[in-house]
Enzyme design. Structure first.
Site, PDB file in Angstrom:
ATOM      1  N   LEU A   1      -5.207   9.697  -5.177  1.00 46.24           N
ATOM      2  CA  LEU A   1      -5.788   8.571  -4.445  1.00 46.24           C
ATOM      3  C   LEU A   1      -7.087   8.970  -3.754  1.00 46.24           C
ATOM      4  O   LEU A   1      -8.104   8.258  -3.834  1.00 46.24           O
ATOM      5  CB  LEU A   1      -4.774   8.063  -3.419  1.00 46.24           C
ATOM      6  CG  LEU A   1      -5.307   7.170  -2.297  1.00 46.24           C
ATOM      7  CD1 LEU A   1      -5.586   5.782  -2.836  1.00 46.24           C
ATOM      8  CD2 LEU A   1      -4.323   7.102  -1.141  1.00 46.24           C
TER       9      LEU A   1
ATOM     10  N   ILE B   1       1.075   6.841   1.011  1.00 47.86           N
ATOM     11  CA  ILE B   1       0.544   5.653   1.680  1.00 47.86           C
ATOM     12  C   ILE B   1      -0.960   5.576   1.459  1.00 47.86           C
ATOM     13  O   ILE B   1      -1.685   6.543   1.716  1.00 47.86           O
ATOM     14  CB  ILE B   1       0.859   5.697   3.186  1.00 47.86           C
ATOM     15  CG1 ILE B   1       2.382   5.730   3.383  1.00 47.86           C
ATOM     16  CG2 ILE B   1       0.249   4.504   3.906  1.00 47.86           C
ATOM     17  CD1 ILE B   1       2.803   6.016   4.803  1.00 47.86           C
ATOM     18  N   CYS B   2      -1.405   4.422   0.984  1.00 45.77           N
ATOM     19  CA  CYS B   2      -2.821   4.197   0.706  1.00 45.77           C
ATOM     20  C   CYS B   2      -3.479   3.581   1.937  1.00 45.77           C
ATOM     21  O   CYS B   2      -3.555   2.360   2.081  1.00 45.77           O
ATOM     22  CB  CYS B   2      -2.978   3.284  -0.511  1.00 45.77           C
ATOM     23  SG  CYS B   2      -4.699   2.947  -0.952  1.00 45.77           S
ATOM     24  N   MET B   3      -3.922   4.446   2.837  1.00 42.27           N
ATOM     25  CA  MET B   3      -4.631   4.012   4.043  1.00 42.27           C
ATOM     26  C   MET B   3      -5.830   4.928   4.249  1.00 42.27           C
ATOM     27  O   MET B   3      -5.691   6.154   4.233  1.00 42.27           O
ATOM     28  CB  MET B   3      -3.712   4.076   5.274  1.00 42.27           C
ATOM     29  CG  MET B   3      -2.663   2.975   5.320  1.00 42.27           C
ATOM     30  SD  MET B   3      -1.472   3.215   6.687  1.00 42.27           S
ATOM     31  CE  MET B   3      -2.572   3.383   8.080  1.00 42.27           C
TER      32      MET B   3
ATOM     33  N   PHE C   1       0.817  -1.222   0.000  1.00 41.01           N
ATOM     34  CA  PHE C   1       0.000   0.000   0.000  1.00 41.01           C
ATOM     35  C   PHE C   1       0.849   1.271   0.000  1.00 41.01           C
ATOM     36  O   PHE C   1       0.404   2.325   0.445  1.00 41.01           O
ATOM     37  CB  PHE C   1      -0.980   0.016   1.184  1.00 41.01           C
ATOM     38  CG  PHE C   1      -1.868  -1.189   1.248  1.00 41.01           C
ATOM     39  CD1 PHE C   1      -2.882  -1.381   0.321  1.00 41.01           C
ATOM     40  CD2 PHE C   1      -1.671  -2.158   2.223  1.00 41.01           C
ATOM     41  CE1 PHE C   1      -3.699  -2.503   0.375  1.00 41.01           C
ATOM     42  CE2 PHE C   1      -2.483  -3.283   2.283  1.00 41.01           C
ATOM     43  CZ  PHE C   1      -3.499  -3.460   1.350  1.00 41.01           C
TER      44      PHE C   1
END
Length: 266
Positions: free
Chosen positions: A249, A193-195, A186
């Site tokens: 994102l 950061i893909c959170m 991620f």
């Protein structure tokens, strides 16, 4: 001409002369009245001027001789002769919610983690800026491939950069990976950061920095993150690139929602 007609003509002439004489008398009376009004106005003006002159003399007389001499030497009027002292403005210290919250969390992390022999993570301020931190993630799941990569490449920690906005803790911090370069897990272009919890929609003010870091460590392993041994992408691994990737994102997930991808997709 008959005598009767002559009498009518004479009467008309007398009437005309009589009305003319009356008109002349009225004009003279008007001129006399106007002259009187003008004289009265002039008298009032003179009286007003005398009053103003008297008041002006009283203002000047109210000054002390020494002050009047200094004003005359410097050619300063009484209205501007007063000195205005500068105001000493003191800026109040920052007691905002953001500052109090971050100071509390920073002290707790320093006390618990930085004092341990083998801490999971440590934090430090960047240039003594309370609103910008470096976090070092020292330990990930020892059974993961990421932990194996760190051991083989002699990488002691994963360096993270955190920036806290003005409205923190009501808005999430911006966090990115600085080094090493990680693929999958991620982690996106530039270290973004893909959170979901790092987005405005997924964030809650109750989340702590410690919780965010621990969640990131778990996401790295869950997403099968690996350390890049040979750089494949030509894009710069920088903050600017990370911010651009993160904005893209957020827009994508706001449109389509959050769907947990397969592990093979990172």
């Amino acid at each position: 001409m008959s005598s009767r007609l002559k009498e009518k003509v004479s009467a008309a002439i007398r009437k005309f002369n009589k009305s003319r004489s009356r008109s002349g008398s009225g004009d003279k009376a008007g001129d006399a009245g106007g002259g009187g009004a003008t004289s009265a106005n002039n008298a009032n003006s003179n009286a007003g001027g005398n009053v103003l002159a008297k008041n002006s003399n009283e203002v000047v007389a109210a000054e002390s001789p020494g002050k009047r001499m200094r004003r005359q030497d410097n050619k300063v009027s009484p209205a501007t002769s007063r000195m205005v002292m500068p105001v000493n403005v003191q800026h109040a210290p920052d007691h905002s919610i953001r500052a109090r919250r971050l100071m509390k969390e920073y002290k707790e992390i320093q006390k618990v983690h930085n004092g341990q022999k083998d801490p999971v993570f440590t934090v430090e301020l960047i240039n003594d800026n309370l609103y910008e931190w470096y976090a070092r993630l020292h330990i990930v799941d020892p059974d993961s491939k990421l932990a194996k990569d760190m051991t083989e490449m002699n990488i002691p920690f994963i360096l993270l950069h955190l920036v806290f906005p003005d409205n923190f803790p009501f808005a999430p911090p911006f966090m990115r990976v600085v080094e090493p370069r990680i693929e999958k897990g991620f982690v996106m272009e530039g270290g973004a950061i893909c959170m979901e919890l790092l987005t405005p929609r997924g964030w809650a003010s109750a989340y702590t920095v410690e919780a965010v870091l621990m969640q990131f460590a778990a996401s790295l392993v869950k997403g099968q993150g690996r350390i890049v041994r040979k750089t494949k992408s030509s894009k710069e691994f920088s903050r600017r690139t990370a911010e651009e990737a993160f904005r893209s994102l957020v827009k994508t997930h706001e449109k389509y929602g959050w769907v947990t991808p397969a592990l093979s997709d990172g």
